[in-house]
Design a protein around this motif. Structure first.
Motif, PDB file in Angstrom:
ATOM      1  N   PRO A  97      17.787  27.485  71.258  1.00  0.00           N
ATOM      2  CA  PRO A  97      17.169  27.737  69.935  1.00  0.00           C
ATOM      3  C   PRO A  97      17.271  29.201  69.509  1.00  0.00           C
ATOM      4  O   PRO A  97      17.579  29.492  68.340  1.00  0.00           O
ATOM      5  CB  PRO A  97      15.709  27.300  70.147  1.00  0.00           C
ATOM      6  CG  PRO A  97      15.765  26.320  71.263  1.00  0.00           C
ATOM      7  CD  PRO A  97      16.846  26.801  72.166  1.00  0.00           C
ATOM      8  N   GLU A  98      17.015  30.139  70.442  1.00  0.00           N
ATOM      9  CA  GLU A  98      17.141  31.547  70.107  1.00  0.00           C
ATOM     10  C   GLU A  98      18.580  31.903  69.755  1.00  0.00           C
ATOM     11  O   GLU A  98      18.829  32.723  68.856  1.00  0.00           O
ATOM     12  CB  GLU A  98      16.670  32.405  71.280  1.00  0.00           C
ATOM     13  CG  GLU A  98      15.168  32.369  71.537  1.00  0.00           C
ATOM     14  CD  GLU A  98      14.751  31.171  72.362  1.00  0.00           C
ATOM     15  OE1 GLU A  98      15.599  30.273  72.573  1.00  0.00           O
ATOM     16  OE2 GLU A  98      13.577  31.116  72.786  1.00  0.00           O
ATOM     17  N   THR A  99      19.542  31.269  70.437  1.00  0.00           N
ATOM     18  CA  THR A  99      20.951  31.532  70.134  1.00  0.00           C
ATOM     19  C   THR A  99      21.306  31.068  68.732  1.00  0.00           C
ATOM     20  O   THR A  99      21.980  31.788  67.967  1.00  0.00           O
ATOM     21  CB  THR A  99      21.839  30.821  71.167  1.00  0.00           C
ATOM     22  OG1 THR A  99      21.471  31.239  72.489  1.00  0.00           O
ATOM     23  CG2 THR A  99      23.305  31.137  70.934  1.00  0.00           C
ATOM     24  N   VAL A 100      20.874  29.869  68.370  1.00  0.00           N
ATOM     25  CA  VAL A 100      21.155  29.351  67.026  1.00  0.00           C
ATOM     26  C   VAL A 100      20.514  30.242  65.967  1.00  0.00           C
ATOM     27  O   VAL A 100      21.134  30.567  64.938  1.00  0.00           O
ATOM     28  CB  VAL A 100      20.640  27.900  66.908  1.00  0.00           C
ATOM     29  CG1 VAL A 100      20.801  27.395  65.472  1.00  0.00           C
ATOM     30  CG2 VAL A 100      21.385  26.993  67.878  1.00  0.00           C
ATOM     31  N   LYS A 101      19.314  30.680  66.199  1.00  0.00           N
ATOM     32  CA  LYS A 101      18.632  31.558  65.238  1.00  0.00           C
ATOM     33  C   LYS A 101      19.361  32.896  65.108  1.00  0.00           C
ATOM     34  O   LYS A 101      19.537  33.428  63.999  1.00  0.00           O
ATOM     35  CB  LYS A 101      17.191  31.791  65.680  1.00  0.00           C
ATOM     36  CG  LYS A 101      16.346  32.577  64.665  1.00  0.00           C
ATOM     37  CD  LYS A 101      14.908  32.688  65.135  1.00  0.00           C
ATOM     38  CE  LYS A 101      14.052  33.388  64.078  1.00  0.00           C
ATOM     39  NZ  LYS A 101      14.572  34.721  63.737  1.00  0.00           N
ATOM     40  N   ALA A 102      19.816  33.456  66.261  1.00  0.00           N
ATOM     41  CA  ALA A 102      20.533  34.723  66.210  1.00  0.00           C
ATOM     42  C   ALA A 102      21.847  34.579  65.448  1.00  0.00           C
ATOM     43  O   ALA A 102      22.232  35.465  64.663  1.00  0.00           O
ATOM     44  CB  ALA A 102      20.800  35.231  67.627  1.00  0.00           C
ATOM     45  N   GLN A 134      22.477  32.425  63.050  1.00  0.00           N
ATOM     46  CA  GLN A 134      22.132  32.293  61.629  1.00  0.00           C
ATOM     47  C   GLN A 134      21.733  33.630  61.026  1.00  0.00           C
ATOM     48  O   GLN A 134      22.141  33.961  59.904  1.00  0.00           O
ATOM     49  CB  GLN A 134      21.001  31.275  61.471  1.00  0.00           C
ATOM     50  CG  GLN A 134      21.410  29.845  61.789  1.00  0.00           C
ATOM     51  CD  GLN A 134      20.234  28.890  61.715  1.00  0.00           C
ATOM     52  OE1 GLN A 134      19.076  29.313  61.672  1.00  0.00           O
ATOM     53  NE2 GLN A 134      20.525  27.592  61.713  1.00  0.00           N
ATOM     54  N   ASP A 135      20.976  34.422  61.773  1.00  0.00           N
ATOM     55  CA  ASP A 135      20.530  35.712  61.235  1.00  0.00           C
ATOM     56  C   ASP A 135      21.689  36.690  61.095  1.00  0.00           C
ATOM     57  O   ASP A 135      21.717  37.487  60.139  1.00  0.00           O
ATOM     58  CB  ASP A 135      19.455  36.312  62.150  1.00  0.00           C
ATOM     59  CG  ASP A 135      18.172  35.491  62.148  1.00  0.00           C
ATOM     60  OD1 ASP A 135      17.990  34.700  61.201  1.00  0.00           O
ATOM     61  OD2 ASP A 135      17.379  35.628  63.102  1.00  0.00           O
TER      62      ASP A 135
END
Length: 310
Positions: free
Chosen positions: A267-272, A274-275
């Motif tokens: 989840p943190e990877t996907v958010k990073a 996207q950001d």
């Protein structure tokens, strides 16, 4: 006796008696002759029979003694059962302690091995080693006070490892893939200058380049069955210690994703991603613009030197 009792008179009885005595004497003579002829065999047979009889008697005595010893051992074991159980439990405890000591010795070497794996970019091995060590320190070795500093150090490394993996993933997604396109453009520019081709340089053909986009195109309209196939292929990804880990970007990114999954940081990877998507795309445009401008400037210099206004 039956023959003599059935005789008619004394004369017949005496006759029969003499015949029987003669037969007995003849039998004794024949027996003595046979004994003389087979004396050696008889002696050997008697001795062998005597030896067998003695062995059987000795074996019976030994078996009797063994039975008595077994009964005695059974009685002693029954009396010492609690002590034996205590010794057995202590043996298990000592074996467990030895295993823990071996595990502690291996965990103490984890920081050094981790640095080596990170330096050689063996991220999957580093992730497996770090996750296993942290699980052991927070599980069976949680009560070992001497490992508190090491526990904090490895836990901190585990918390920061996913940031390194995300940076590497972004580097291959946005920088390494576009570098191949730019390098191909430079190679074509050099070839064009060598052959002095005055015609315009054609557009870069990127249809055959292996990019992350091409790696995922086959899965855009996939079925659930093919999705399970992709999952199984990701599980089968392994690091080859003899090859350059970054030689194949697709495999290397699969290794990074597998490591992030083991760290439970998807989840943190996907958010990073996207950001940083907009920023990374802008950087691609900026680098591409710079490369195109440099190539155009270099071509213009070559053309002006050759007095070709075109």
């Amino acid at each position: 006796l039956r023959t003599l009792s059935t005789s008619d008179d004394v004369e017949d009885r005496e006759t029969e008696k003499g015949r029987l005595e003669e037969a007995y004497e003849k039998c004794d003579r024949d027996l003595d002759e046979l004994i003389v002829q087979h004396y050696t065999e008889l002696t050997t047979a008697i001795r062998t029979y005597q030896s067998i009889t003695e062995r059987i008697t000795s074996s019976r005595n030994k078996i009797k003694q063994v039975k008595e010893n077994l009964l005695s051992c059974k009685m002693l074991l029954h009396c010492k059962r609690d002590e034996l159980r205590k010794l057995w439990i202590e043996g298990i405890e000592h074996k467990h302690v030895l295993n823990l000591l071996d595990e502690i010795e291996n965990i103490k070497q984890v920081p050094q091995k981790l640095e080596q794996c990170m330096a050689s970019k063996r991220y999957l091995n580093a992730t497996d080693m770090l996750v296993s060590a942290v699980d052991s320190l927070e599980g069976p070795l949680l009560q070992v006070e001497g490992l508190s500093d090491l526990r904090l150090e490895l836990h901190s490394k585990k918390m920061n490892l996913h940031l390194v993996l995300i940076d590497e993933l972004h580097r291959h997604l946005y920088i390494k893939s576009t570098n191949r396109v730019g390098q191909r453009g430079k190679d074509r520019g050099r070839i064009g200058s060598l052959v002095k081709d005055a015609s315009p340089v054609p557009l870069l053909d990127v249809t055959n380049l292996s990019t992350p986009r091409k790696f995922l195109e086959t899965s855009q309209f996939s079925t659930p069955g093919s999705s399970s196939m992709r999952d199984s292929s990701l599980l089968e990804i392994k690091e080859d210690t003899e090859l350059d880990p970054e030689e194949n970007s697709n495999v290397f990114m699969g290794i990074l994703i597998k490591g992030l999954a083991k760290l439970k940081k998807i989840p943190e990877t996907v958010k990073a991603i996207q950001d940083r998507l907009e920023q990374e795309l802008k950087q691609i445009v900026k680098r591409s613009t710079t490369q195109v401008a440099d190539n155009g400037y270099q071509r213009g210099e070559n053309i002006s030197q050759e007095n070709q206004p075109r």
